[in-house]
Design a protein around this motif. Sequence first.
Motif, PDB file in Angstrom:
ATOM      1  N   LEU A  36       0.824  -1.211   0.000  1.00  0.00           N
ATOM      2  CA  LEU A  36       0.000   0.000   0.000  1.00  0.00           C
ATOM      3  C   LEU A  36       0.858   1.261   0.000  1.00  0.00           C
ATOM      4  CD1 LEU A  36      -2.814  -0.958   2.532  1.00  0.00           C
ATOM      5  CD2 LEU A  36      -3.031  -0.684   0.072  1.00  0.00           C
ATOM      6  N   THR A  37       1.927   1.263   0.800  1.00  0.00           N
ATOM      7  CA  THR A  37       2.792   2.436   0.874  1.00  0.00           C
ATOM      8  C   THR A  37       3.549   2.632  -0.428  1.00  0.00           C
ATOM      9  OG1 THR A  37       3.013   2.122   3.259  1.00  0.00           O
ATOM     10  CG2 THR A  37       4.615   3.571   2.211  1.00  0.00           C
ATOM     11  N   ALA A  38       4.017   1.543  -1.027  1.00  0.00           N
ATOM     12  CA  ALA A  38       4.727   1.656  -2.305  1.00  0.00           C
ATOM     13  C   ALA A  38       3.793   2.190  -3.384  1.00  0.00           C
ATOM     14  CB  ALA A  38       5.300   0.302  -2.720  1.00  0.00           C
ATOM     15  N   ALA A  39       2.585   1.651  -3.448  1.00  0.00           N
ATOM     16  CA  ALA A  39       1.623   2.105  -4.451  1.00  0.00           C
ATOM     17  C   ALA A  39       1.267   3.573  -4.233  1.00  0.00           C
ATOM     18  CB  ALA A  39       0.371   1.235  -4.407  1.00  0.00           C
ATOM     19  N   SER A  40       1.051   3.969  -2.989  1.00  0.00           N
ATOM     20  CA  SER A  40       0.712   5.349  -2.684  1.00  0.00           C
ATOM     21  C   SER A  40       1.856   6.291  -3.039  1.00  0.00           C
ATOM     22  CB  SER A  40       0.349   5.473  -1.202  1.00  0.00           C
ATOM     23  OG  SER A  40       0.023   6.792  -0.883  1.00  0.00           O
ATOM     24  N   THR A  41       3.079   5.886  -2.749  1.00  0.00           N
ATOM     25  CA  THR A  41       4.246   6.709  -3.068  1.00  0.00           C
ATOM     26  C   THR A  41       4.389   6.863  -4.579  1.00  0.00           C
ATOM     27  OG1 THR A  41       5.364   6.017  -1.037  1.00  0.00           O
ATOM     28  CG2 THR A  41       6.753   6.900  -2.799  1.00  0.00           C
ATOM     29  N   LEU A  42       4.226   5.773  -5.315  1.00  0.00           N
ATOM     30  CA  LEU A  42       4.323   5.855  -6.776  1.00  0.00           C
ATOM     31  C   LEU A  42       3.200   6.717  -7.351  1.00  0.00           C
ATOM     32  CD1 LEU A  42       5.397   2.222  -7.702  1.00  0.00           C
ATOM     33  CD2 LEU A  42       6.782   4.313  -7.870  1.00  0.00           C
ATOM     34  N   ARG A  43       1.990   6.590  -6.800  1.00  0.00           N
ATOM     35  CA  ARG A  43       0.884   7.445  -7.275  1.00  0.00           C
ATOM     36  C   ARG A  43       1.193   8.918  -7.016  1.00  0.00           C
ATOM     37  NH1 ARG A  43      -2.283   3.519  -4.997  1.00  0.00           N
ATOM     38  NH2 ARG A  43      -2.674   4.801  -3.177  1.00  0.00           N
ATOM     39  N   ARG A  44       1.781   9.210  -5.863  1.00  0.00           N
ATOM     40  CA  ARG A  44       2.150  10.593  -5.537  1.00  0.00           C
ATOM     41  C   ARG A  44       3.170  11.114  -6.550  1.00  0.00           C
ATOM     42  NH1 ARG A  44       1.290  13.183  -1.208  1.00  0.00           N
ATOM     43  NH2 ARG A  44       0.806  11.301  -0.047  1.00  0.00           N
ATOM     44  N   LEU A  45       4.160  10.309  -6.873  1.00  0.00           N
ATOM     45  CA  LEU A  45       5.172  10.716  -7.844  1.00  0.00           C
ATOM     46  C   LEU A  45       4.566  10.870  -9.236  1.00  0.00           C
ATOM     47  CD1 LEU A  45       8.115   8.431  -6.663  1.00  0.00           C
ATOM     48  CD2 LEU A  45       7.914  10.920  -6.350  1.00  0.00           C
ATOM     49  N   GLU A  46       3.634   9.998  -9.566  1.00  0.00           N
ATOM     50  CA  GLU A  46       2.970  10.067 -10.868  1.00  0.00           C
ATOM     51  C   GLU A  46       2.113  11.334 -10.965  1.00  0.00           C
ATOM     52  OE1 GLU A  46       0.377   6.978 -13.498  1.00  0.00           O
ATOM     53  OE2 GLU A  46      -0.388   7.397 -11.483  1.00  0.00           O
ATOM     54  N   ARG A  47       1.378  11.613  -9.917  1.00  0.00           N
ATOM     55  CA  ARG A  47       0.428  12.722  -9.910  1.00  0.00           C
ATOM     56  C   ARG A  47       1.113  14.075  -9.739  1.00  0.00           C
ATOM     57  NH1 ARG A  47      -2.417  10.751  -6.100  1.00  0.00           N
ATOM     58  NH2 ARG A  47      -1.396  11.847  -4.414  1.00  0.00           N
ATOM     59  N   SER A  48       2.094  14.146  -8.844  1.00  0.00           N
ATOM     60  CA  SER A  48       2.681  15.431  -8.467  1.00  0.00           C
ATOM     61  C   SER A  48       4.080  15.666  -9.009  1.00  0.00           C
ATOM     62  CB  SER A  48       2.730  15.550  -6.941  1.00  0.00           C
ATOM     63  OG  SER A  48       1.457  15.376  -6.386  1.00  0.00           O
ATOM     64  N   GLY A  49       4.656  14.669  -9.658  1.00  0.00           N
ATOM     65  CA  GLY A  49       5.998  14.842 -10.190  1.00  0.00           C
ATOM     66  C   GLY A  49       7.073  14.501  -9.174  1.00  0.00           C
ATOM     67  N   PRO A  50       8.320  14.739  -9.544  1.00  0.00           N
ATOM     68  CA  PRO A  50       9.445  14.391  -8.666  1.00  0.00           C
ATOM     69  C   PRO A  50       9.346  15.073  -7.303  1.00  0.00           C
ATOM     70  CG  PRO A  50      10.221  14.978 -10.857  1.00  0.00           C
ATOM     71  CD  PRO A  50       8.766  15.323 -10.807  1.00  0.00           C
ATOM     72  N   HIS A  51       9.810  14.357  -6.284  1.00  0.00           N
ATOM     73  CA  HIS A  51       9.837  14.881  -4.913  1.00  0.00           C
ATOM     74  C   HIS A  51      11.220  14.605  -4.320  1.00  0.00           C
ATOM     75  CE1 HIS A  51       5.494  14.956  -5.149  1.00  0.00           C
ATOM     76  NE2 HIS A  51       5.411  15.441  -3.925  1.00  0.00           N
ATOM     77  N   ARG A  52      11.611  15.485  -3.414  1.00  0.00           N
ATOM     78  CA  ARG A  52      12.805  15.188  -2.626  1.00  0.00           C
ATOM     79  C   ARG A  52      12.492  13.979  -1.759  1.00  0.00           C
ATOM     80  NH1 ARG A  52      15.942  20.296  -0.121  1.00  0.00           N
ATOM     81  NH2 ARG A  52      16.656  21.187  -2.079  1.00  0.00           N
ATOM     82  N   LEU A  53      13.477  13.150  -1.569  1.00  0.00           N
ATOM     83  CA  LEU A  53      13.291  11.958  -0.743  1.00  0.00           C
ATOM     84  C   LEU A  53      12.783  12.334   0.644  1.00  0.00           C
ATOM     85  CD1 LEU A  53      13.566   8.926  -0.332  1.00  0.00           C
ATOM     86  CD2 LEU A  53      15.974   9.264   0.170  1.00  0.00           C
ATOM     87  N   CYS A  54      13.306  13.410   1.204  1.00  0.00           N
ATOM     88  CA  CYS A  54      12.908  13.818   2.558  1.00  0.00           C
ATOM     89  C   CYS A  54      11.461  14.311   2.626  1.00  0.00           C
ATOM     90  CB  CYS A  54      13.862  14.882   3.091  1.00  0.00           C
ATOM     91  SG  CYS A  54      13.853  16.422   2.148  1.00  0.00           S
ATOM     92  N   GLU A  55      10.818  14.584   1.477  1.00  0.00           N
ATOM     93  CA  GLU A  55       9.433  15.051   1.459  1.00  0.00           C
ATOM     94  C   GLU A  55       8.424  13.906   1.366  1.00  0.00           C
ATOM     95  OE1 GLU A  55      10.184  19.181  -1.056  1.00  0.00           O
ATOM     96  OE2 GLU A  55       9.549  17.362  -2.109  1.00  0.00           O
ATOM     97  N   LEU A  56       8.881  12.709   1.107  1.00  0.00           N
ATOM     98  CA  LEU A  56       7.972  11.598   0.835  1.00  0.00           C
ATOM     99  C   LEU A  56       7.493  10.857   2.078  1.00  0.00           C
ATOM    100  CD1 LEU A  56       9.654  10.105  -2.346  1.00  0.00           C
ATOM    101  CD2 LEU A  56       7.446  11.283  -2.217  1.00  0.00           C
ATOM    102  N   HIS A  57       8.282  10.830   3.130  1.00  0.00           N
ATOM    103  CA  HIS A  57       7.946   9.971   4.268  1.00  0.00           C
ATOM    104  C   HIS A  57       6.740  10.463   5.059  1.00  0.00           C
ATOM    105  CE1 HIS A  57       9.567  12.222   7.789  1.00  0.00           C
ATOM    106  NE2 HIS A  57      10.278  12.808   6.845  1.00  0.00           N
ATOM    107  N   ALA A  58       6.651  11.757   5.339  1.00  0.00           N
ATOM    108  CA  ALA A  58       5.568  12.262   6.195  1.00  0.00           C
ATOM    109  C   ALA A  58       4.181  12.029   5.593  1.00  0.00           C
ATOM    110  CB  ALA A  58       5.790  13.743   6.519  1.00  0.00           C
ATOM    111  N   PRO A  59       3.954  12.365   4.319  1.00  0.00           N
ATOM    112  CA  PRO A  59       2.606  12.134   3.774  1.00  0.00           C
ATOM    113  C   PRO A  59       2.196  10.659   3.770  1.00  0.00           C
ATOM    114  CG  PRO A  59       3.874  13.544   2.299  1.00  0.00           C
ATOM    115  CD  PRO A  59       4.797  13.053   3.354  1.00  0.00           C
ATOM    116  N   GLU A  60       3.165   9.767   3.744  1.00  0.00           N
ATOM    117  CA  GLU A  60       2.868   8.334   3.736  1.00  0.00           C
ATOM    118  C   GLU A  60       2.784   7.756   5.143  1.00  0.00           C
ATOM    119  OE1 GLU A  60       1.815   6.945   1.140  1.00  0.00           O
ATOM    120  OE2 GLU A  60       2.368   8.579  -0.199  1.00  0.00           O
ATOM    121  N   GLY A  61       3.119   8.568   6.145  1.00  0.00           N
ATOM    122  CA  GLY A  61       2.998   8.114   7.524  1.00  0.00           C
ATOM    123  C   GLY A  61       4.053   7.099   7.931  1.00  0.00           C
ATOM    124  N   VAL A  62       5.246   7.199   7.337  1.00  0.00           N
ATOM    125  CA  VAL A  62       6.340   6.297   7.686  1.00  0.00           C
ATOM    126  C   VAL A  62       7.560   7.133   8.057  1.00  0.00           C
ATOM    127  CG1 VAL A  62       5.510   4.437   6.186  1.00  0.00           C
ATOM    128  CG2 VAL A  62       7.195   6.050   5.306  1.00  0.00           C
TER     129      VAL A  62
END
Length: 150
Positions: A36-62
Amino acid sequence: MRDTDTLSAEDLAIAGGFERFYEVLRRLTPRSELSLTAASTLRRLERSGPHRLCELHAPEGVSQPAMTQLITRLEKEGLAKRGSDPDDGRAVVVTITDDGRAAVARRREGRTRALSALLEQLPAEDHAAILAALPALERLSDLMAEQPPL
């Protein structure tokens, strides 16, 4: 639910429909190579474009270390890739690959097939009600995505 037209947070929180729908939707999603977290992270990257690695953890709750491990795995599987931030070469930017987009699409297509079969069993009035609710649910989802995790 109250007798007024106003929906409170309490009404929404105790409404079994929301919680049950979420549970059913999770079960409808085909089992795949993506958590679920991998799919959500990939959807975020697909929808919103590239992200800094440090920006990805909080929205995913990890935690940040957990996200770093996830991105390492996604990169090994060819679903995401890391690069340097053009504004700060010390920062890592994560992007989705074409294979990552295909994995998200496969997951979405499987869920769509399963959901379509269920929707066919509903009366036209329910279809109309669901369709009418989608814009409001999208706006609610946008607001929720902007909030820090609980």
